[in-house]
Design a protein around this motif. Structure first.
Motif, PDB file in Angstrom:
ATOM      1  N   TRP A 109      41.440 -29.360 -30.284  1.00 44.42           N
ATOM      2  CA  TRP A 109      42.561 -30.620 -29.801  1.00 44.42           C
ATOM      3  C   TRP A 109      43.512 -30.798 -31.530  1.00 44.42           C
ATOM      4  CZ3 TRP A 109      37.400 -29.841 -31.850  1.00 44.42           C
ATOM      5  CH2 TRP A 109      36.761 -30.628 -32.586  1.00 44.42           C
ATOM      6  N   PHE A 110      44.591 -32.141 -31.074  1.00 44.69           N
ATOM      7  CA  PHE A 110      45.190 -31.941 -31.954  1.00 44.69           C
ATOM      8  C   PHE A 110      45.316 -33.643 -32.234  1.00 44.69           C
ATOM      9  CE2 PHE A 110      47.719 -31.984 -28.182  1.00 44.69           C
ATOM     10  CZ  PHE A 110      47.985 -33.022 -27.835  1.00 44.69           C
ATOM     11  N   GLY A 111      46.266 -33.762 -32.746  1.00 41.49           N
ATOM     12  CA  GLY A 111      46.184 -35.338 -33.369  1.00 41.49           C
ATOM     13  C   GLY A 111      47.553 -35.756 -34.752  1.00 41.49           C
ATOM     14  N   SER A 135      48.811 -34.290 -23.889  1.00 43.00           N
ATOM     15  CA  SER A 135      49.146 -36.032 -24.681  1.00 43.00           C
ATOM     16  C   SER A 135      49.858 -36.831 -23.508  1.00 43.00           C
ATOM     17  CB  SER A 135      49.852 -35.800 -25.770  1.00 43.00           C
ATOM     18  OG  SER A 135      49.479 -36.582 -26.963  1.00 43.00           O
ATOM     19  N   LEU A 136      48.788 -38.245 -23.109  1.00 43.53           N
ATOM     20  CA  LEU A 136      49.242 -38.792 -22.484  1.00 43.53           C
ATOM     21  C   LEU A 136      49.524 -38.517 -20.998  1.00 43.53           C
ATOM     22  CD1 LEU A 136      50.500 -41.690 -25.497  1.00 43.53           C
ATOM     23  CD2 LEU A 136      47.615 -41.687 -25.143  1.00 43.53           C
ATOM     24  N   GLY A 137      49.098 -38.125 -20.520  1.00 36.72           N
ATOM     25  CA  GLY A 137      49.055 -37.673 -19.355  1.00 36.72           C
ATOM     26  C   GLY A 137      50.724 -36.889 -19.408  1.00 36.72           C
ATOM     27  N   THR A 138      51.173 -36.001 -20.816  1.00 31.61           N
ATOM     28  CA  THR A 138      52.188 -35.376 -19.989  1.00 31.61           C
ATOM     29  C   THR A 138      51.106 -34.020 -20.951  1.00 31.61           C
ATOM     30  OG1 THR A 138      53.819 -37.025 -20.352  1.00 31.61           O
ATOM     31  CG2 THR A 138      54.592 -34.252 -20.763  1.00 31.61           C
ATOM     32  N   ALA A 279      32.910 -30.497 -27.086  1.00 32.54           N
ATOM     33  CA  ALA A 279      33.593 -30.416 -26.202  1.00 32.54           C
ATOM     34  C   ALA A 279      34.855 -31.017 -26.771  1.00 32.54           C
ATOM     35  CB  ALA A 279      32.058 -30.930 -25.313  1.00 32.54           C
ATOM     36  N   VAL A 280      36.147 -31.154 -25.752  1.00 37.84           N
ATOM     37  CA  VAL A 280      37.195 -32.057 -26.168  1.00 37.84           C
ATOM     38  C   VAL A 280      36.786 -32.856 -24.623  1.00 37.84           C
ATOM     39  CG1 VAL A 280      39.051 -32.056 -26.005  1.00 37.84           C
ATOM     40  CG2 VAL A 280      38.228 -30.635 -27.658  1.00 37.84           C
ATOM     41  N   LEU A 281      37.490 -33.855 -24.774  1.00 39.40           N
ATOM     42  CA  LEU A 281      36.691 -34.842 -23.516  1.00 39.40           C
ATOM     43  C   LEU A 281      38.223 -35.121 -23.776  1.00 39.40           C
ATOM     44  CD1 LEU A 281      33.600 -36.403 -24.283  1.00 39.40           C
ATOM     45  CD2 LEU A 281      34.159 -34.220 -23.450  1.00 39.40           C
ATOM     46  N   TYR A 282      38.901 -35.055 -22.392  1.00 37.31           N
ATOM     47  CA  TYR A 282      40.531 -35.577 -22.481  1.00 37.31           C
ATOM     48  C   TYR A 282      40.962 -35.840 -20.611  1.00 37.31           C
ATOM     49  CZ  TYR A 282      45.530 -35.724 -21.390  1.00 37.31           C
ATOM     50  OH  TYR A 282      46.331 -36.349 -21.179  1.00 37.31           O
ATOM     51  N   THR A 283      41.597 -37.279 -20.117  1.00 44.04           N
ATOM     52  CA  THR A 283      41.706 -37.509 -18.627  1.00 44.04           C
ATOM     53  C   THR A 283      42.901 -38.922 -19.410  1.00 44.04           C
ATOM     54  OG1 THR A 283      41.343 -38.111 -16.457  1.00 44.04           O
ATOM     55  CG2 THR A 283      40.179 -39.232 -18.614  1.00 44.04           C
ATOM     56  N   ALA A 284      43.539 -38.310 -18.256  1.00 45.53           N
ATOM     57  CA  ALA A 284      44.877 -39.093 -18.597  1.00 45.53           C
ATOM     58  C   ALA A 284      45.160 -40.012 -16.555  1.00 45.53           C
ATOM     59  CB  ALA A 284      46.079 -38.470 -18.752  1.00 45.53           C
ATOM     60  N   GLY A 291      48.742 -43.970 -20.325  1.00 47.21           N
ATOM     61  CA  GLY A 291      47.216 -43.845 -21.761  1.00 47.21           C
ATOM     62  C   GLY A 291      46.815 -43.055 -20.664  1.00 47.21           C
ATOM     63  N   GLY A 292      45.306 -42.908 -21.547  1.00 48.39           N
ATOM     64  CA  GLY A 292      44.518 -41.774 -21.562  1.00 48.39           C
ATOM     65  C   GLY A 292      42.992 -41.739 -22.249  1.00 48.39           C
ATOM     66  N   PHE A 293      42.005 -41.213 -21.970  1.00 48.15           N
ATOM     67  CA  PHE A 293      40.928 -41.335 -22.514  1.00 48.15           C
ATOM     68  C   PHE A 293      41.379 -40.046 -23.239  1.00 48.15           C
ATOM     69  CE2 PHE A 293      36.594 -39.426 -22.407  1.00 48.15           C
ATOM     70  CZ  PHE A 293      35.900 -40.306 -23.187  1.00 48.15           C
ATOM     71  N   PHE A 294      40.126 -40.394 -24.835  1.00 48.42           N
ATOM     72  CA  PHE A 294      40.573 -38.569 -25.916  1.00 48.42           C
ATOM     73  C   PHE A 294      38.759 -38.764 -26.840  1.00 48.42           C
ATOM     74  CE2 PHE A 294      41.630 -36.820 -29.421  1.00 48.42           C
ATOM     75  CZ  PHE A 294      41.650 -35.348 -29.002  1.00 48.42           C
ATOM     76  N   GLY A 295      38.486 -38.137 -26.724  1.00 48.40           N
ATOM     77  CA  GLY A 295      37.717 -38.034 -27.503  1.00 48.40           C
ATOM     78  C   GLY A 295      36.771 -36.830 -27.783  1.00 48.40           C
ATOM     79  N   VAL A 296      36.047 -35.825 -28.985  1.00 46.35           N
ATOM     80  CA  VAL A 296      35.318 -34.923 -28.770  1.00 46.35           C
ATOM     81  C   VAL A 296      34.064 -34.826 -28.956  1.00 46.35           C
ATOM     82  CG1 VAL A 296      34.861 -32.413 -30.596  1.00 46.35           C
ATOM     83  CG2 VAL A 296      37.176 -34.347 -30.396  1.00 46.35           C
ATOM     84  N   ALA A 297      32.734 -34.268 -28.137  1.00 46.37           N
ATOM     85  CA  ALA A 297      32.109 -34.704 -28.010  1.00 46.37           C
ATOM     86  C   ALA A 297      31.390 -33.459 -28.850  1.00 46.37           C
ATOM     87  CB  ALA A 297      31.211 -34.168 -26.526  1.00 46.37           C
ATOM     88  N   GLU A 298      30.362 -33.945 -30.166  1.00 49.38           N
ATOM     89  CA  GLU A 298      29.539 -32.963 -30.882  1.00 49.38           C
ATOM     90  C   GLU A 298      28.246 -32.426 -30.762  1.00 49.38           C
ATOM     91  OE1 GLU A 298      29.032 -32.286 -35.299  1.00 49.38           O
ATOM     92  OE2 GLU A 298      30.219 -34.078 -35.505  1.00 49.38           O
TER      93      GLU A 298
END
Length: 319
Positions: A109-111, A135-138, A279-284, A291-298
């Motif tokens: 992942w990146f930020g 990122s953010l739907g792109t 695990a990386v969580l992402y959806t837009a 906009g989007g939903f982003f997070g990391v599940a440990e």
């Protein structure tokens, strides 16, 4: 301008300097200039080159990126003069395979200035690189025909361009494998969103090791079903996530966010050099309009089972 003339039959045959045994690696550029002298313009041919290499007449150079490993392949260089008198030299060439840790599937992942989101890449056994980041739907994609170089520390480097439509940004990636890392073929790909590596990396990816020998047993430590809550506050409601982890390290995620938006994701467990599992969580969704939903599940392995904590990018848990 001066010119010398001679009877064609008296022109001596060319002289080829034997370059000696050569060594290359699959997926890395190789270049070998040939030293050929002649009193006329000789015709030079090269036979027996490993796949991926070719002779460039304009520069008298053997160049390319090998795609198949070979051992002591005989390469023959022939130079013919105008009188058809020829000279021949042979040398051997070995092409080593690309190390296992420098190929395969990578996830991370990146930020930062470029936004937040997942990034993944694939490197074939021939060194061909491809990947994507979101990122953010792109969704951006990038690719390269092979690695560009290997540095003195053994890391493999490549520069590419991540693009979508008319938008693009440079990307530099370095894959490294640290001595003593467990498992041994676990490697890290550092990424900079620039043409050169300057400062701390903007992203990190880890090689997917779950299909390596002996790793299936490790993956079973996390195999199963998990339910995670997304607790609400006075500003927004609550949601939930359901995780299914299979024996190959695959992760499927379903659930609903606080506004009722359904989540359906798939990914892979990421094992880092410290032994942590994510695990990386992402959806837009289109309804989010950029906009989007982003997070990391440990995932934690405890004495009574596995536990999952979902974290924001800054490491603060929200489950």
């Amino acid at each position: 301008v001066s010119a010398w003339f001679a009877v064609t039959t008296n022109v001596p045959k060319p002289v080829i300097v034997n370059p000696g045994p050569q060594r290359a690696m699959v997926g890395l550029p190789f270049q070998l200039p040939l030293d050929v002298t002649s009193d006329s313009l000789p015709t030079i041919t090269v036979a027996g080159l490993p796949t991926g290499l070719s002779y460039i007449a304009s520069t008298k150079t053997i160049a390319g990126a090998p795609t198949v490993s070979v051992t002591n392949r005989t390469v023959t260089v022939t130079a013919k003069n105008v009188n058809k008198t020829s000279a021949t030299e042979t040398f051997t060439m070995t092409v080593d395979p690309l190390p296992a840790w420098a190929q395969g599937n990578f996830n991370g992942w990146f930020g930062g200035a470029a936004g937040n989101g997942p990034i993944s890449g694939d490197v074939t056994a021939q060194g061909k690189v491809s990947g994507k980041l979101s990122s953010l739907g792109t969704n951006y994609t990038f690719s390269a025909a092979s690695y560009a170089r290997r540095d003195g520390d053994g890391a493999f480097w490549v520069t590419a361009t991540a693009s979508v439509a008319k938008v693009s940004m440079p990307l530099t990636l370095a894959v490294r494998n640290s001595a003593g890392v467990v498992p041994p073929n676990l490697s890290i790909a550092d990424v900079w969103f620039a043409v050169t590596a300057d400062g701390d990396p903007d992203a990190a990816l880890w090689r997917n090791v779950w299909k390596d020998a002996g790793m299936a047993a490790v993956a079973t430590n996390y195999t199963g079903y998990y339910t995670a809550t997304l607790p609400g506050t006075n500003e927004y409601g609550s949601g939930y996530l359901l995780f299914t982890v299979d024996k190959s390290g695959g992760v499927k995620t379903t659930g609903k966010l606080a506004d009722g938006t359904a989540v359906s994701l798939s990914g892979v467990l990421i094992l880092d050099e410290a032994g942590r599992v994510f695990a990386v969580l992402y959806t837009a969704p289109a309804a989010y309009k950029g906009g989007g939903f982003f997070g990391v599940a440990e995932f934690f392995k405890t004495g009574v089972g596995a536990k999952v904590i979902v974290r924001l990018l800054d490491g603060e848990p929200f489950v």
